[in-house]
Design a protein around this motif. Structure first.
Motif, PDB file in Angstrom:
ATOM      1  N   LEU A  96       0.865  -1.189   0.000  1.00 27.72           N
ATOM      2  CA  LEU A  96       0.000   0.000   0.000  1.00 27.72           C
ATOM      3  C   LEU A  96       0.897   1.233   0.000  1.00 27.72           C
ATOM      4  O   LEU A  96       2.074   1.141   0.349  1.00 27.72           O
ATOM      5  N   SER A  97       0.322   2.383  -0.360  1.00 32.73           N
ATOM      6  CA  SER A  97       1.093   3.620  -0.222  1.00 32.73           C
ATOM      7  C   SER A  97       1.032   4.052   1.250  1.00 32.73           C
ATOM      8  O   SER A  97       0.130   3.630   1.981  1.00 32.73           O
ATOM      9  N   VAL A  98       1.973   4.891   1.658  1.00 29.07           N
ATOM     10  CA  VAL A  98       1.940   5.376   3.044  1.00 29.07           C
ATOM     11  C   VAL A  98       0.641   6.152   3.334  1.00 29.07           C
ATOM     12  O   VAL A  98       0.005   5.910   4.363  1.00 29.07           O
ATOM     13  N   PRO A  99       0.195   7.042   2.430  1.00 32.75           N
ATOM     14  CA  PRO A  99      -1.085   7.710   2.706  1.00 32.75           C
ATOM     15  C   PRO A  99      -2.257   6.719   2.852  1.00 32.75           C
ATOM     16  O   PRO A  99      -3.142   6.917   3.673  1.00 32.75           O
ATOM     17  N   ALA A 100      -2.228   5.642   2.068  1.00 27.44           N
ATOM     18  CA  ALA A 100      -3.310   4.642   2.179  1.00 27.44           C
ATOM     19  C   ALA A 100      -3.244   3.957   3.546  1.00 27.44           C
ATOM     20  O   ALA A 100      -4.278   3.678   4.165  1.00 27.44           O
ATOM     21  N   VAL A 101      -2.038   3.689   4.014  1.00 23.79           N
ATOM     22  CA  VAL A 101      -1.881   3.093   5.348  1.00 23.79           C
ATOM     23  C   VAL A 101      -2.436   4.053   6.396  1.00 23.79           C
ATOM     24  O   VAL A 101      -3.217   3.670   7.268  1.00 23.79           O
ATOM     25  N   LYS A 102      -2.054   5.323   6.267  1.00 19.16           N
ATOM     26  CA  LYS A 102      -2.459   6.283   7.284  1.00 19.16           C
ATOM     27  C   LYS A 102      -3.965   6.494   7.298  1.00 19.16           C
ATOM     28  O   LYS A 102      -4.569   6.624   8.361  1.00 19.16           O
ATOM     29  N   SER A 103      -4.585   6.490   6.127  1.00 19.18           N
ATOM     30  CA  SER A 103      -6.026   6.721   6.148  1.00 19.18           C
ATOM     31  C   SER A 103      -6.763   5.509   6.723  1.00 19.18           C
ATOM     32  O   SER A 103      -7.716   5.661   7.488  1.00 19.18           O
ATOM     33  N   ARG A 104      -6.304   4.305   6.394  1.00 17.28           N
ATOM     34  CA  ARG A 104      -6.949   3.120   6.985  1.00 17.28           C
ATOM     35  C   ARG A 104      -6.733   3.077   8.486  1.00 17.28           C
ATOM     36  O   ARG A 104      -7.613   2.700   9.260  1.00 17.28           O
ATOM     37  N   LEU A 105      -5.536   3.449   8.891  1.00 19.69           N
ATOM     38  CA  LEU A 105      -5.205   3.444  10.307  1.00 19.69           C
ATOM     39  C   LEU A 105      -6.113   4.414  11.068  1.00 19.69           C
ATOM     40  O   LEU A 105      -6.679   4.070  12.108  1.00 19.69           O
ATOM     41  N   HIS A 106      -6.241   5.601  10.516  1.00 23.41           N
ATOM     42  CA  HIS A 106      -7.042   6.621  11.190  1.00 23.41           C
ATOM     43  C   HIS A 106      -8.506   6.188  11.302  1.00 23.41           C
ATOM     44  O   HIS A 106      -9.106   6.256  12.374  1.00 23.41           O
ATOM     45  N   ARG A 107      -9.045   5.670  10.187  1.00 27.01           N
ATOM     46  CA  ARG A 107     -10.448   5.231  10.223  1.00 27.01           C
ATOM     47  C   ARG A 107     -10.621   4.062  11.180  1.00 27.01           C
ATOM     48  O   ARG A 107     -11.589   3.981  11.922  1.00 27.01           O
ATOM     49  N   GLY A 108      -9.650   3.157  11.157  1.00 30.67           N
ATOM     50  CA  GLY A 108      -9.712   2.000  12.051  1.00 30.67           C
ATOM     51  C   GLY A 108      -9.692   2.437  13.512  1.00 30.67           C
ATOM     52  O   GLY A 108     -10.486   1.973  14.330  1.00 30.67           O
ATOM     53  N   ARG A 109      -8.816   3.370  13.817  1.00 28.92           N
ATOM     54  CA  ARG A 109      -8.713   3.844  15.204  1.00 28.92           C
ATOM     55  C   ARG A 109     -10.000   4.529  15.648  1.00 28.92           C
ATOM     56  O   ARG A 109     -10.428   4.382  16.797  1.00 28.92           O
ATOM     57  N   ASP A 140     -14.735   4.404  19.029  1.00 26.19           N
ATOM     58  CA  ASP A 140     -16.189   4.443  19.236  1.00 26.19           C
ATOM     59  C   ASP A 140     -16.671   3.222  20.008  1.00 26.19           C
ATOM     60  O   ASP A 140     -17.538   3.326  20.877  1.00 26.19           O
ATOM     61  N   VAL A 141     -16.119   2.061  19.672  1.00 30.25           N
ATOM     62  CA  VAL A 141     -16.519   0.842  20.373  1.00 30.25           C
ATOM     63  C   VAL A 141     -16.141   0.951  21.853  1.00 30.25           C
ATOM     64  O   VAL A 141     -16.938   0.647  22.747  1.00 30.25           O
ATOM     65  N   LEU A 142     -14.921   1.405  22.101  1.00 34.41           N
ATOM     66  CA  LEU A 142     -14.479   1.528  23.490  1.00 34.41           C
ATOM     67  C   LEU A 142     -15.293   2.585  24.240  1.00 34.41           C
ATOM     68  O   LEU A 142     -15.647   2.397  25.404  1.00 34.41           O
ATOM     69  N   SER A 143     -15.608   3.682  23.546  1.00 34.26           N
ATOM     70  CA  SER A 143     -16.409   4.731  24.190  1.00 34.26           C
ATOM     71  C   SER A 143     -17.753   4.161  24.640  1.00 34.26           C
ATOM     72  O   SER A 143     -18.218   4.438  25.743  1.00 34.26           O
ATOM     73  N   ASP A 144     -18.354   3.353  23.772  1.00 34.36           N
ATOM     74  CA  ASP A 144     -19.629   2.721  24.136  1.00 34.36           C
ATOM     75  C   ASP A 144     -19.458   1.820  25.346  1.00 34.36           C
ATOM     76  O   ASP A 144     -20.250   1.848  26.277  1.00 34.36           O
ATOM     77  N   TYR A 145     -18.402   1.011  25.300  1.00 40.12           N
ATOM     78  CA  TYR A 145     -18.199   0.048  26.376  1.00 40.12           C
ATOM     79  C   TYR A 145     -17.906   0.736  27.716  1.00 40.12           C
ATOM     80  O   TYR A 145     -18.435   0.355  28.758  1.00 40.12           O
ATOM     81  N   PHE A 146     -17.078   1.771  27.700  1.00 43.02           N
ATOM     82  CA  PHE A 146     -16.681   2.420  28.956  1.00 43.02           C
ATOM     83  C   PHE A 146     -17.743   3.382  29.504  1.00 43.02           C
ATOM     84  O   PHE A 146     -17.612   3.866  30.618  1.00 43.02           O
ATOM     85  N   LYS A 155      -7.961  12.757  23.525  1.00 44.60           N
ATOM     86  CA  LYS A 155      -7.453  11.919  24.621  1.00 44.60           C
ATOM     87  C   LYS A 155      -7.857  10.457  24.429  1.00 44.60           C
ATOM     88  O   LYS A 155      -7.064   9.540  24.628  1.00 44.60           O
ATOM     89  N   THR A 156      -9.122  10.250  24.019  1.00 47.66           N
ATOM     90  CA  THR A 156      -9.576   8.867  23.882  1.00 47.66           C
ATOM     91  C   THR A 156      -8.981   8.213  22.618  1.00 47.66           C
ATOM     92  O   THR A 156      -8.723   7.020  22.605  1.00 47.66           O
ATOM     93  N   TYR A 157      -8.731   9.029  21.593  1.00 43.31           N
ATOM     94  CA  TYR A 157      -8.068   8.509  20.378  1.00 43.31           C
ATOM     95  C   TYR A 157      -6.659   8.020  20.739  1.00 43.31           C
ATOM     96  O   TYR A 157      -6.258   6.911  20.412  1.00 43.31           O
ATOM     97  N   SER A 158      -5.931   8.850  21.474  1.00 43.39           N
ATOM     98  CA  SER A 158      -4.564   8.470  21.872  1.00 43.39           C
ATOM     99  C   SER A 158      -4.577   7.233  22.755  1.00 43.39           C
ATOM    100  O   SER A 158      -3.745   6.340  22.617  1.00 43.39           O
ATOM    101  N   LEU A 159      -5.569   7.206  23.669  1.00 44.93           N
ATOM    102  CA  LEU A 159      -5.627   6.069  24.582  1.00 44.93           C
ATOM    103  C   LEU A 159      -6.006   4.776  23.846  1.00 44.93           C
ATOM    104  O   LEU A 159      -5.514   3.697  24.185  1.00 44.93           O
TER     105      LEU A 159
END
Lengths: 203, 79
Positions: free
Chosen positions: A168-181, A186-192, B41-45
């Protein structure tokens, strides 16, 4: 002795290996076995598959090292062989369903009310339940996004290493990474939420 | 700087790959906007937690022995 070996670059090891020096292979195994095993384990979630993939990677090193043109690309090449073998395993096991092939996520992750769970104590943040939720969420990300998140955030590879291993290109990695994170957050926010929002006040 | 741009720059901010000017703008936005502050903060965490979902595992001594035996055999048959 160990210290001296660290001054030997991968490129030098590859040159020695191309000349058939067994010691070079030993050092390569010492440097990379855990990294390859962990990567394969996290991609497949299967310890025996991870061992087989690790073996396959090093066997490939022995049989194909002569075809590696640029010795300095050695580690990238190893990771690429490891990720391809892991994908191969998952396909064989049919652990990739058709809908995970696309990386497109229809909607942007939500940007609704945010509750701050960043100050929760470690025993909650790192509880078995929360780690399992995060693992399951990573596993359910679309294929390439999942591999990018595992390589970068779970295993600590650089953007460039991830890009080269996954073609993949580095920008493609970064965009997937950002969306994935954002999805994982969001999942963790719901859980916590149950720990930060008093019951009955959930908006 | 608005919230959407702010959140699209979290990654660049953490990797320190944006210009000083943009970095300053982002910082002052995060200081003023509570929602973005929480998001950041939550993104970093989330990233930190992903790095800690499992104990670092390593190849078991038995698996390592099997690997070495196999490689040794293959190595000598190919050289």
């Amino acid at each position: 002795m160990g210290k001296r070996k660290d001054h030997i670059t991968d490129g030098m090891l590859v040159t020695s290996l191309k000349h058939g020096e067994e010691k070079a292979m030993e050092e390569i195994v010492r440097r990379y076995s855990n990294k390859i095993y962990n990567l394969a384990y996290h991609l497949t979630r299967d310890a025996s598959a991870a061992e087989e993939i690790m073996q396959e990677v090093f066997l490939t090193v022995i049989s194909k090292i002569g075809t590696l043109e640029h010795n300095s690309y050695f580690s990238t090449w190893l990771y690429r062989v490891a990720t391809n073998a892991s994908y191969g395993f998952l396909r064989k096991e049919k652990k990739f369903s058709e809908q995970t092939v696309s990386d497109e996520i229809d909607q942007e992750p939500s940007i609704e009310f945010e509750h701050d769970w960043s100050n929760l104590p470690d025993d909650i943040l790192l509880s078995e339940e929360s780690r399992n939720i995060l693992k399951d969420s990573i596993d359910s990300l679309p294929e390439t996004m999942r591999a990018v998140v595992i390589m970068k955030d779970v295993e600590g590879f650089s953007n460039e290493e991830v890009a080269q291993a996954l073609s993949l290109s580095v920008p493609a990695v970064k965009s997937r990474l950002h969306r994935g994170r954002l999805i994982l957050r969001d999942v963790l926010s719901d859980y916590f939420r149950k720990y930060t929002v008093p019951s009955g006040e959930d908006a | 700087m608005n919230c959407r741009i702010c959140s699209s720059l979290f990654q660049e901010y953490l990797e320190n790959t944006i210009s000083q000017d943009l970095m300053d703008e982002l910082r002052s936005h995060i200081e003023l906007c509570e929602r973005c502050r929480v998001c950041f903060k939550t993104y970093s965490l989330t990233i930190q937690l992903s790095g800690r979902i499992e104990q670092p595992c390593c190849v078991s001594p038995e698996a390592m022995d099997r690997l070495k035996a196999m490689l040794l055999q293959r190595f000598f048959s190919s050289h």
